[in-house]
Motif scaffolding. Structure first.
Motif, PDB file in Angstrom:
ATOM      1  N   ALA A 272     -10.978   1.653  -5.967  1.00 14.42           N
ATOM      2  CA  ALA A 272     -12.209   2.156  -5.348  1.00 14.42           C
ATOM      3  C   ALA A 272     -13.336   1.138  -5.418  1.00 14.42           C
ATOM      4  O   ALA A 272     -14.272   1.176  -4.607  1.00 14.42           O
ATOM      5  N   GLN A 273     -13.253   0.217  -6.373  1.00 13.51           N
ATOM      6  CA  GLN A 273     -14.289  -0.809  -6.527  1.00 13.51           C
ATOM      7  C   GLN A 273     -13.816  -2.176  -6.040  1.00 13.51           C
ATOM      8  O   GLN A 273     -14.494  -3.178  -6.274  1.00 13.51           O
ATOM      9  N   SER A 274     -12.684  -2.216  -5.370  1.00 13.77           N
ATOM     10  CA  SER A 274     -12.129  -3.471  -4.877  1.00 13.77           C
ATOM     11  C   SER A 274     -12.418  -3.634  -3.391  1.00 13.77           C
ATOM     12  O   SER A 274     -12.095  -2.759  -2.586  1.00 13.77           O
ATOM     13  N   SER A 275     -13.024  -4.752  -3.037  1.00 15.05           N
ATOM     14  CA  SER A 275     -13.276  -5.024  -1.617  1.00 15.05           C
ATOM     15  C   SER A 275     -12.052  -5.634  -0.943  1.00 15.05           C
ATOM     16  O   SER A 275     -11.909  -5.567   0.278  1.00 15.05           O
ATOM     17  N   ILE A 276     -11.171  -6.228  -1.744  1.00 16.65           N
ATOM     18  CA  ILE A 276      -9.915  -6.760  -1.225  1.00 16.65           C
ATOM     19  C   ILE A 276      -8.892  -5.632  -1.204  1.00 16.65           C
ATOM     20  O   ILE A 276      -8.543  -5.087  -2.249  1.00 16.65           O
ATOM     21  N   GLU A 277      -8.436  -5.244  -0.039  1.00 14.78           N
ATOM     22  CA  GLU A 277      -7.543  -4.098   0.108  1.00 14.78           C
ATOM     23  C   GLU A 277      -6.081  -4.526   0.003  1.00 14.78           C
ATOM     24  O   GLU A 277      -5.629  -5.404   0.726  1.00 14.78           O
ATOM     25  N   LEU A 278      -5.381  -3.885  -0.923  1.00 11.80           N
ATOM     26  CA  LEU A 278      -3.954  -4.127  -1.101  1.00 11.80           C
ATOM     27  C   LEU A 278      -3.215  -2.804  -1.112  1.00 11.80           C
ATOM     28  O   LEU A 278      -3.817  -1.736  -1.313  1.00 11.80           O
ATOM     29  N   ALA A 279      -1.913  -2.864  -0.933  1.00 14.49           N
ATOM     30  CA  ALA A 279      -1.085  -1.670  -1.079  1.00 14.49           C
ATOM     31  C   ALA A 279      -1.092  -1.237  -2.536  1.00 14.49           C
ATOM     32  O   ALA A 279      -1.244  -2.068  -3.446  1.00 14.49           O
ATOM     33  N   TYR A 280      -0.945   0.066  -2.772  1.00 10.91           N
ATOM     34  CA  TYR A 280      -0.975   0.556  -4.152  1.00 10.91           C
ATOM     35  C   TYR A 280       0.069  -0.152  -5.008  1.00 10.91           C
ATOM     36  O   TYR A 280      -0.192  -0.493  -6.164  1.00 10.91           O
ATOM     37  N   SER A 281       1.246  -0.396  -4.459  1.00 17.36           N
ATOM     38  CA  SER A 281       2.323  -1.020  -5.225  1.00 17.36           C
ATOM     39  C   SER A 281       1.979  -2.436  -5.662  1.00 17.36           C
ATOM     40  O   SER A 281       2.545  -2.951  -6.633  1.00 17.36           O
ATOM     41  N   GLN A 282       1.048  -3.076  -4.974  1.00 20.08           N
ATOM     42  CA  GLN A 282       0.606  -4.402  -5.384  1.00 20.08           C
ATOM     43  C   GLN A 282      -0.405  -4.327  -6.521  1.00 20.08           C
ATOM     44  O   GLN A 282      -0.462  -5.210  -7.368  1.00 20.08           O
ATOM     45  N   VAL A 283      -1.194  -3.274  -6.516  1.00 24.50           N
ATOM     46  CA  VAL A 283      -2.199  -3.082  -7.571  1.00 24.50           C
ATOM     47  C   VAL A 283      -1.544  -2.587  -8.850  1.00 24.50           C
ATOM     48  O   VAL A 283      -1.867  -3.062  -9.955  1.00 24.50           O
ATOM     49  N   ASN A 284      -0.623  -1.654  -8.716  1.00 28.65           N
ATOM     50  CA  ASN A 284       0.056  -1.080  -9.882  1.00 28.65           C
ATOM     51  C   ASN A 284       1.576  -1.121  -9.651  1.00 28.65           C
ATOM     52  O   ASN A 284       2.181  -0.122  -9.274  1.00 28.65           O
ATOM     53  N   PRO A 285       2.184  -2.278  -9.868  1.00 27.30           N
ATOM     54  CA  PRO A 285       3.614  -2.436  -9.560  1.00 27.30           C
ATOM     55  C   PRO A 285       4.553  -1.717 -10.518  1.00 27.30           C
ATOM     56  O   PRO A 285       5.688  -1.408 -10.156  1.00 27.30           O
ATOM     57  N   ILE A 286       4.103  -1.455 -11.756  1.00 30.56           N
ATOM     58  CA  ILE A 286       4.976  -0.808 -12.744  1.00 30.56           C
ATOM     59  C   ILE A 286       4.297   0.479 -13.201  1.00 30.56           C
ATOM     60  O   ILE A 286       3.257   0.450 -13.863  1.00 30.56           O
ATOM     61  N   SER A 287       4.866   1.615 -12.844  1.00 25.73           N
ATOM     62  CA  SER A 287       4.231   2.899 -13.150  1.00 25.73           C
ATOM     63  C   SER A 287       5.252   3.894 -13.701  1.00 25.73           C
ATOM     64  O   SER A 287       6.417   3.892 -13.303  1.00 25.73           O
ATOM     65  N   PHE A 288       4.761   4.724 -14.618  1.00 22.90           N
ATOM     66  CA  PHE A 288       5.597   5.745 -15.248  1.00 22.90           C
ATOM     67  C   PHE A 288       4.858   7.081 -15.255  1.00 22.90           C
ATOM     68  O   PHE A 288       3.647   7.125 -15.501  1.00 22.90           O
ATOM     69  N   LYS A 289       5.587   8.149 -15.015  1.00 20.28           N
ATOM     70  CA  LYS A 289       4.968   9.481 -14.996  1.00 20.28           C
ATOM     71  C   LYS A 289       4.581   9.971 -16.387  1.00 20.28           C
ATOM     72  O   LYS A 289       3.466  10.480 -16.558  1.00 20.28           O
TER      73      LYS A 289
END
Length: 225
Positions: A58-75
């Motif tokens: 939300a504070q990033s002006s450079i737009e990336l796909a979510y998977s690029q921002v958070n490539p490793i995620s666990f529930k």
């Protein structure tokens, strides 16, 4: 480009990182926040989503796909290395570096990029490896978020000692007041200023609404070294 770590889990890393990005964006800088590893993710129609990663986006002006921002995620809201072991996922330092390299290669020196860690400095990645090894491998300077509460002096000094022993450059520290009723607040802050070897980027008061824009007013990214 900086790595953001904290004195402990729930010290306010994401809140402060988001506020730093907000200030940089208000100064017309290109901004990007990354969260390479995240637990406690919510299942959505688009896949797992983490609140911390979304706050940085939300504070990033450079737009990336979510998977690029958070490539490793666990529930599950558990230590990432435990979740990774149960799911058979590789989160070794080399794997984390590989997930970041394509994105980092796109950035220029003028871009203000923050990579937020998970937990504290010695977040385990399994098999005796730690997230701190990623920071060292990428030669990233670190911003330390100190959650100001009882015991914070010990946590701050120990974290600083560990980073210095690792040969890490500490670019600055931020005080985030977690406990508004902490006894002798000013004395604790004075002690932090005396004990920390890097410059103070700001001290954010306890904010009930955790307003990122309000917190940004208390910070000065120009102090970062």
């Amino acid at each position: 480009m900086y790595f953001v770590t904290g004195t402990d889990t729930d010290c306010g890393k994401t809140f402060i990182a988001s506020a730093l990005l907000c200030q940089a964006k208000n100064a017309d800088k290109s901004t990007l926040g990354l969260k390479p590893i995240a637990s406690d993710c919510e299942a959505t129609p688009l896949g797992l989503r983490n609140a911390d990663a979304l706050s940085l986006m939300a504070q990033s002006s450079i737009e990336l796909a979510y998977s690029q921002v958070n490539p490793i995620s666990f529930k599950p809201a558990i230590a990432p290395h435990i979740a990774a072991e149960k799911m058979g996922v590789d989160i070794s330092p080399s794997r984390v570096c590989d997930s970041l390299t394509p994105v980092l290669s796109l950035l220029s020196q003028e871009d203000f990029c923050l990579i937020e860690g998970a937990g504290g400095w010695r977040l385990p990645l399994g098999e005796g490896q730690f997230l701190s090894q990623v920071v060292k491998q990428l030669s990233l300077p670190v911003i330390l978020v100190v959650g100001v509460k009882l015991g914070c002096l010990n946590h701050a000094v120990l974290t600083q000692e560990a980073m210095l022993a690792d040969g890490i450059k500490i670019a600055g520290w931020v005080g985030n007041i977690l406990d508004p009723n902490i006894a002798y607040l000013e004395e604790n802050l004075t002690s932090l200023h005396q004990l920390m070897t890097s410059a103070c980027v700001g001290v954010v008061p306890h904010l009930q609404d955790c307003c990122v824009e309000r917190a940004a007013l208390e910070l000065n990214i120009d102090i970062l070294t």
